[in-house]
Write a protein that holds these residues in place. Structure first.
Motif, PDB file in Angstrom:
ATOM      1  N   THR A  75      91.955 -17.410 -27.297  1.00 44.16           N
ATOM      2  CA  THR A  75      91.111 -17.998 -26.256  1.00 44.16           C
ATOM      3  C   THR A  75      91.122 -19.522 -26.283  1.00 44.16           C
ATOM      4  OG1 THR A  75      89.164 -17.855 -27.706  1.00 44.16           O
ATOM      5  CG2 THR A  75      89.570 -15.995 -26.216  1.00 44.16           C
ATOM      6  N   ASP A  76      91.607 -20.134 -27.376  1.00 42.79           N
ATOM      7  CA  ASP A  76      91.585 -21.604 -27.454  1.00 42.79           C
ATOM      8  C   ASP A  76      92.643 -22.083 -28.445  1.00 42.79           C
ATOM      9  OD1 ASP A  76      90.590 -24.183 -26.842  1.00 42.79           O
ATOM     10  OD2 ASP A  76      89.420 -24.194 -28.694  1.00 42.79           O
ATOM     11  N   PHE A  77      93.179 -23.267 -28.149  1.00 44.15           N
ATOM     12  CA  PHE A  77      94.139 -23.939 -29.030  1.00 44.15           C
ATOM     13  C   PHE A  77      93.599 -25.329 -29.341  1.00 44.15           C
ATOM     14  CE2 PHE A  77      96.572 -21.093 -26.323  1.00 44.15           C
ATOM     15  CZ  PHE A  77      97.496 -20.506 -27.170  1.00 44.15           C
ATOM     16  N   HIS A  78      93.906 -25.827 -30.541  1.00 49.01           N
ATOM     17  CA  HIS A  78      93.556 -27.210 -30.882  1.00 49.01           C
ATOM     18  C   HIS A  78      94.405 -27.655 -32.063  1.00 49.01           C
ATOM     19  CE1 HIS A  78      90.952 -24.600 -33.374  1.00 49.01           C
ATOM     20  NE2 HIS A  78      91.120 -25.537 -34.302  1.00 49.01           N
ATOM     21  N   ASN A  79      94.455 -28.954 -32.282  1.00 47.04           N
ATOM     22  CA  ASN A  79      95.131 -29.503 -33.453  1.00 47.04           C
ATOM     23  C   ASN A  79      94.103 -29.777 -34.533  1.00 47.04           C
ATOM     24  OD1 ASN A  79      97.837 -29.589 -32.487  1.00 47.04           O
ATOM     25  ND2 ASN A  79      97.307 -31.357 -31.228  1.00 47.04           N
ATOM     26  N   THR A  80      94.381 -29.323 -35.755  1.00 46.95           N
ATOM     27  CA  THR A  80      93.445 -29.542 -36.857  1.00 46.95           C
ATOM     28  C   THR A  80      93.613 -30.947 -37.419  1.00 46.95           C
ATOM     29  OG1 THR A  80      94.933 -28.805 -38.621  1.00 46.95           O
ATOM     30  CG2 THR A  80      93.700 -27.099 -37.428  1.00 46.95           C
ATOM     31  N   ALA A  81      92.663 -31.331 -38.282  1.00 46.78           N
ATOM     32  CA  ALA A  81      92.723 -32.661 -38.897  1.00 46.78           C
ATOM     33  C   ALA A  81      93.982 -32.832 -39.728  1.00 46.78           C
ATOM     34  CB  ALA A  81      91.478 -32.886 -39.757  1.00 46.78           C
ATOM     35  N   GLU A  82      94.518 -31.702 -40.230  1.00 45.83           N
ATOM     36  CA  GLU A  82      95.750 -31.771 -41.035  1.00 45.83           C
ATOM     37  C   GLU A  82      97.004 -31.774 -40.162  1.00 45.83           C
ATOM     38  OE1 GLU A  82      92.691 -29.082 -43.136  1.00 45.83           O
ATOM     39  OE2 GLU A  82      93.536 -29.291 -41.126  1.00 45.83           O
ATOM     40  N   GLY A  83      96.819 -31.761 -38.851  1.00 46.94           N
ATOM     41  CA  GLY A  83      97.974 -31.758 -37.959  1.00 46.94           C
ATOM     42  C   GLY A  83      98.557 -30.383 -37.720  1.00 46.94           C
ATOM     43  N   LEU A  84      97.801 -29.333 -38.096  1.00 52.40           N
ATOM     44  CA  LEU A  84      98.273 -27.970 -37.890  1.00 52.40           C
ATOM     45  C   LEU A  84      97.757 -27.445 -36.547  1.00 52.40           C
ATOM     46  CD1 LEU A  84      97.540 -26.507 -41.451  1.00 52.40           C
ATOM     47  CD2 LEU A  84      99.692 -27.450 -40.598  1.00 52.40           C
ATOM     48  N   LEU A  85      98.375 -26.358 -36.086  1.00 54.17           N
ATOM     49  CA  LEU A  85      97.897 -25.698 -34.886  1.00 54.17           C
ATOM     50  C   LEU A  85      96.712 -24.817 -35.248  1.00 54.17           C
ATOM     51  CD1 LEU A  85      98.151 -24.758 -31.903  1.00 54.17           C
ATOM     52  CD2 LEU A  85      99.741 -22.994 -32.713  1.00 54.17           C
ATOM     53  N   GLY A  86      95.608 -25.018 -34.557  1.00 54.92           N
ATOM     54  CA  GLY A  86      94.450 -24.164 -34.740  1.00 54.92           C
ATOM     55  C   GLY A  86      94.248 -23.294 -33.512  1.00 54.92           C
ATOM     56  N   ILE A  87      93.871 -22.059 -33.733  1.00 55.93           N
ATOM     57  CA  ILE A  87      93.583 -21.173 -32.606  1.00 55.93           C
ATOM     58  C   ILE A  87      92.245 -20.479 -32.832  1.00 55.93           C
ATOM     59  CG2 ILE A  87      96.039 -20.741 -32.135  1.00 55.93           C
ATOM     60  CD1 ILE A  87      95.616 -17.886 -33.325  1.00 55.93           C
ATOM     61  N   VAL A  88      91.628 -20.069 -31.739  1.00 56.38           N
ATOM     62  CA  VAL A  88      90.465 -19.205 -31.776  1.00 56.38           C
ATOM     63  C   VAL A  88      90.850 -17.943 -31.013  1.00 56.38           C
ATOM     64  CG1 VAL A  88      88.053 -18.893 -31.121  1.00 56.38           C
ATOM     65  CG2 VAL A  88      88.860 -21.139 -31.861  1.00 56.38           C
ATOM     66  N   ALA A  89      90.605 -16.793 -31.627  1.00 57.27           N
ATOM     67  CA  ALA A  89      90.948 -15.515 -31.005  1.00 57.27           C
ATOM     68  C   ALA A  89      89.704 -14.643 -30.930  1.00 57.27           C
ATOM     69  CB  ALA A  89      92.050 -14.813 -31.786  1.00 57.27           C
ATOM     70  N   HIS A  90      89.706 -13.752 -29.951  1.00 61.50           N
ATOM     71  CA  HIS A  90      88.575 -12.865 -29.696  1.00 61.50           C
ATOM     72  C   HIS A  90      88.978 -11.430 -30.023  1.00 61.50           C
ATOM     73  CE1 HIS A  90      85.957 -10.386 -27.010  1.00 61.50           C
ATOM     74  NE2 HIS A  90      85.039 -11.210 -27.459  1.00 61.50           N
ATOM     75  N   GLY A  91      88.144 -10.741 -30.790  1.00 62.79           N
ATOM     76  CA  GLY A  91      88.433  -9.359 -31.166  1.00 62.79           C
ATOM     77  C   GLY A  91      88.230  -8.408 -30.002  1.00 62.79           C
ATOM     78  N   GLY A  92      89.202  -7.524 -29.796  1.00 63.26           N
ATOM     79  CA  GLY A  92      89.135  -6.551 -28.712  1.00 63.26           C
ATOM     80  C   GLY A  92      89.144  -5.134 -29.236  1.00 63.26           C
ATOM     81  N   ALA A  93      90.071  -4.334 -28.730  1.00 65.10           N
ATOM     82  CA  ALA A  93      90.132  -2.923 -29.099  1.00 65.10           C
ATOM     83  C   ALA A  93      90.615  -2.745 -30.538  1.00 65.10           C
ATOM     84  CB  ALA A  93      91.065  -2.171 -28.148  1.00 65.10           C
ATOM     85  N   ARG A  94      90.132  -1.699 -31.176  1.00 64.48           N
ATOM     86  CA  ARG A  94      90.669  -1.304 -32.482  1.00 64.48           C
ATOM     87  C   ARG A  94      91.907  -0.438 -32.275  1.00 64.48           C
ATOM     88  NH1 ARG A  94      85.657   1.583 -34.972  1.00 64.48           N
ATOM     89  NH2 ARG A  94      85.396   2.069 -32.755  1.00 64.48           N
ATOM     90  N   PHE A  95      92.690  -0.318 -33.312  1.00 61.82           N
ATOM     91  CA  PHE A  95      93.917   0.479 -33.227  1.00 61.82           C
ATOM     92  C   PHE A  95      94.263   1.050 -34.589  1.00 61.82           C
ATOM     93  CE2 PHE A  95      95.249  -3.940 -34.033  1.00 61.82           C
ATOM     94  CZ  PHE A  95      96.020  -3.791 -35.170  1.00 61.82           C
ATOM     95  N   ARG A  96      95.117   2.076 -34.565  1.00 66.90           N
ATOM     96  CA  ARG A  96      95.687   2.626 -35.792  1.00 66.90           C
ATOM     97  C   ARG A  96      97.184   2.391 -35.766  1.00 66.90           C
ATOM     98  NH1 ARG A  96      94.460   5.838 -39.896  1.00 66.90           N
ATOM     99  NH2 ARG A  96      92.403   6.327 -39.028  1.00 66.90           N
ATOM    100  N   VAL A  97      97.715   1.843 -36.843  1.00 71.74           N
ATOM    101  CA  VAL A  97      99.152   1.576 -36.948  1.00 71.74           C
ATOM    102  C   VAL A  97      99.869   2.884 -37.269  1.00 71.74           C
ATOM    103  CG1 VAL A  97     100.945   0.265 -38.138  1.00 71.74           C
ATOM    104  CG2 VAL A  97      98.688  -0.763 -37.773  1.00 71.74           C
ATOM    105  N   GLU A  98     100.840   3.242 -36.439  1.00 70.00           N
ATOM    106  CA  GLU A  98     101.626   4.455 -36.660  1.00 70.00           C
ATOM    107  C   GLU A  98     102.946   4.147 -37.370  1.00 70.00           C
ATOM    108  OE1 GLU A  98     100.409   7.338 -36.115  1.00 70.00           O
ATOM    109  OE2 GLU A  98      98.630   6.740 -34.986  1.00 70.00           O
TER     110      GLU A  98
END
Length: 200
Positions: A75-98
């Protein structure tokens, strides 16, 4: 009996945390495989799967993920103080890995069965104390939930996931609560855990 939903393929991001439906997740991205994953998700408007690490680490060789995880949508992107890519993500549906496979760059991809959302269910009266405790937790540990409508506290699924998110639980406990499919049973488990945090 309804036919199961078709399998969906997702990039998987094993983490030392559990993401719940509705929760927010902040990450710093620096490994090339995950930078590529984020770019592809943003370009295609798709999500990625967050799974608790059962064995291994967040960096380096692919880790062994838990079988049940949660789809994360950026849902959002930003640059961190260390110069890294920061993201914010939103939790949606659950799943089972097959099934899983590892790509040449070390990214894990999984064929997953998406779980339906839990239906709205009013919190039974005997769990009213959990609503009060969550209000206190939000004030101190979850300021991002301060604007949640009062009606949200009356939904058993929302209440359980928010308490599991904010209480200082072990990773195995968080995973077990994620895997439960009965929202009232999740409240039972949380109620049984609470005495551990009471002052003597």
């Amino acid at each position: 009996m309804a036919d199961p939903t078709p399998l969906v393929e997702l990039p998987l991001f094993p983490l030392a945390t559990v993401l719940y439906p509705g929760a927010l997740l902040s990450l710093r991205i620096f490994e090339p495989r995950y930078l590529d994953m984020v770019r592809d998700c943003a370009r295609q408007g798709t999500g990625f799967g967050v799974c608790l690490i059962l064995d291994g680490y967040e960096v380096g060789d692919p880790a062994l993920p838990a079988a049940v995880g949660t789809v994360a949508t950026i849902t959002d992107f930003h640059n961190t103080a260390e110069g890294l890519l920061g993201i914010v993500a939103h939790g949606g549906a659950r799943f089972r890995v097959e099934r899983t496979r590892v790509l040449a760059d070390g990214l894990l991809r999984g064929e997953v069965q998406l779980w339906p959302d839990e239906p709205p269910m009013e919190v039974p009266l005997e769990f009213g104390l959990l609503q009060t405790i969550l209000e206190r937790l939000v004030e101190t540990l979850g300021p991002h939930w301060r604007d949640a409508p009062r009606s949200a506290y009356d939904d058993a699924s929302w209440l359980g996931f928010r308490m599991a998110e904010l209480l200082p639980l072990a990773s195995s406990e968080r995973q077990a609560l994620l895997e439960l499919t009965d929202p009232v049973q999740r409240l039972v488990e949380l109620r049984d855990i609470l005495p551990r945090f009471q002052r003597p």
